[in-house]
Enzyme design. Structure first.
Site, mmCIF file in Angstrom:
data_model
loop_
_atom_site.group_PDB
_atom_site.id
_atom_site.type_symbol
_atom_site.label_atom_id
_atom_site.label_comp_id
_atom_site.label_asym_id
_atom_site.label_seq_id
_atom_site.Cartn_x
_atom_site.Cartn_y
_atom_site.Cartn_z
ATOM 1 N N LYS A 58 -6.175 -31.635 -11.969
ATOM 2 C CA LYS A 58 -6.409 -32.232 -13.154
ATOM 3 C C LYS A 58 -5.529 -31.504 -14.424
ATOM 4 C CE LYS A 58 -9.932 -34.658 -16.335
ATOM 5 N NZ LYS A 58 -11.234 -34.669 -16.974
ATOM 6 N N ASP A 157 -20.074 -39.877 -21.097
ATOM 7 C CA ASP A 157 -19.299 -40.546 -20.200
ATOM 8 C C ASP A 157 -19.734 -41.108 -18.892
ATOM 9 O OD1 ASP A 157 -16.978 -42.458 -20.040
ATOM 10 O OD2 ASP A 157 -15.810 -40.955 -19.679
#
Length: 300
Positions: A58, A157
């Site tokens: 990532k 989230d």
């Protein structure tokens, strides 16, 4: 059929290291799959040339990440890599390493989860893999979120997009700590509107102080969606859609799934109470509520 066996059938045909030196990711990693672009990052399936291991790589968008971090200037907010390496739990993706690239971007190296995102699973023919397994999936998500809260963080989230089903282990894996904050007063002040509007708690919309119960709300919406394929409120991608959460009652889950187990229905609606002080207080309370529930459908 256990979830692991279902996943195999469907798909058949320690704390992380903080690297001080800057890493040339293009030199060190062989990128095996094109980037999946997220809101603030890009994600690659990659081979680590140092270990010959297949990993998830990532790379955070520097401009967007810096803008987010600027909101908390002076508060000593830990970076995503520091937060992610806090967790060592079977239902949370394992972060192996984090640091900065030679271009000044932050990166994370994670275990590679080979399997679908729950968001893709819910709205495809593959959703049949969840038949009879939805309580198992919901329980594993609750366990992951309990661990996040126990470690002193708010994920901010929780939604199907950030949940993966690992075909190797059959486990749900919570991912993406890009918006995660410490559960401390200075990080729970009014005004921080981050997250997916479809899963956003009313107190965020109303710009009130927050708490880990914003995650409980998002979890409840996710559990509702797992059971029904729909949301408790109208779906949308803007703040206007989220205003529904603060102004209108949710659609009773029994209207969509009349045969749902009553205890599961009650527990999910407890999580999506619009007033935070009336909402399920934490994941432990939710898990106790559904302790005797074996299936998403009511016993006959």
């Amino acid at each position: 059929m256990p979830l692991l066996d279902s996943l195999k059938s469907l798909f058949a045909s320690g704390s992380g290291k903080n690297t001080k030196r800057r890493v040339d990711v293009r030199e060190r990693f062989e990128l095996l799959r094109e980037a999946i672009s997220g809101t603030m990052s890009k994600f690659y399936m990659a081979r680590d040339r140092e270990s010959d291991q297949i990993v998830g790589l990532k790379i955070l968008d520097k401009k967007k990440n810096d803008a987010f971090e600027e909101r908390f200037k002076g508060l000593k907010k830990p970076r995503e890599g520091v937060i992610a390496t806090t967790f060592d739990h079977p239902n949370i993706v394992k972060t192996l390493e984090h640091g900065q690239t030679t271009n000044g971007e932050f990166y994370l190296v994670m275990e590679y989860v080979d399997g679908p995102g729950l968001n893709h699973l819910l709205y495809s023919e593959q959703v049949k893999v969840l038949d009879g397994q939805r309580v198992i999936v919901i329980r594993q998500i609750a366990e992951a979120l309990k661990e996040v809260h126990d470690k002193g963080y708010i994920h901010r989230d929780i939604c199907p997009r950030n949940l993966m089903l690992d075909k190797k282990s059959g486990k749900v894996k919570l991912i993406d700590f890009g918006l995660t904050l410490p559960a401390k007063p200075e990080f729970m002040q009014e005004g921080n509107r981050t997250g997916n509007p479809n899963y956003m708690a009313p107190e965020i919309i109303r710009r009130k102080k927050t708490s880990p119960r914003v995650d409980v709300f998002a979890f409840g919406v996710t559990a509702y969606e797992i059971c029904t394929g729909d949301l408790p409120w109208s779906r949308g991608l803007t703040g206007a859609a989220a205003m529904d959460h603060a102004t209108n009652p949710p659609n009773d889950i029994r209207n969509i799934k009349p045969d749902i187990h009553p205890k599961l229905a009650q527990a999910i609606h407890w999580c999506i109470e619009q007033e935070a002080n009336e909402r399920c207080p934490d994941m432990n309370a939710f898990l106790l509520k559904i302790q005797s529930v074996k299936s998403e459908t009511a016993p006959k």
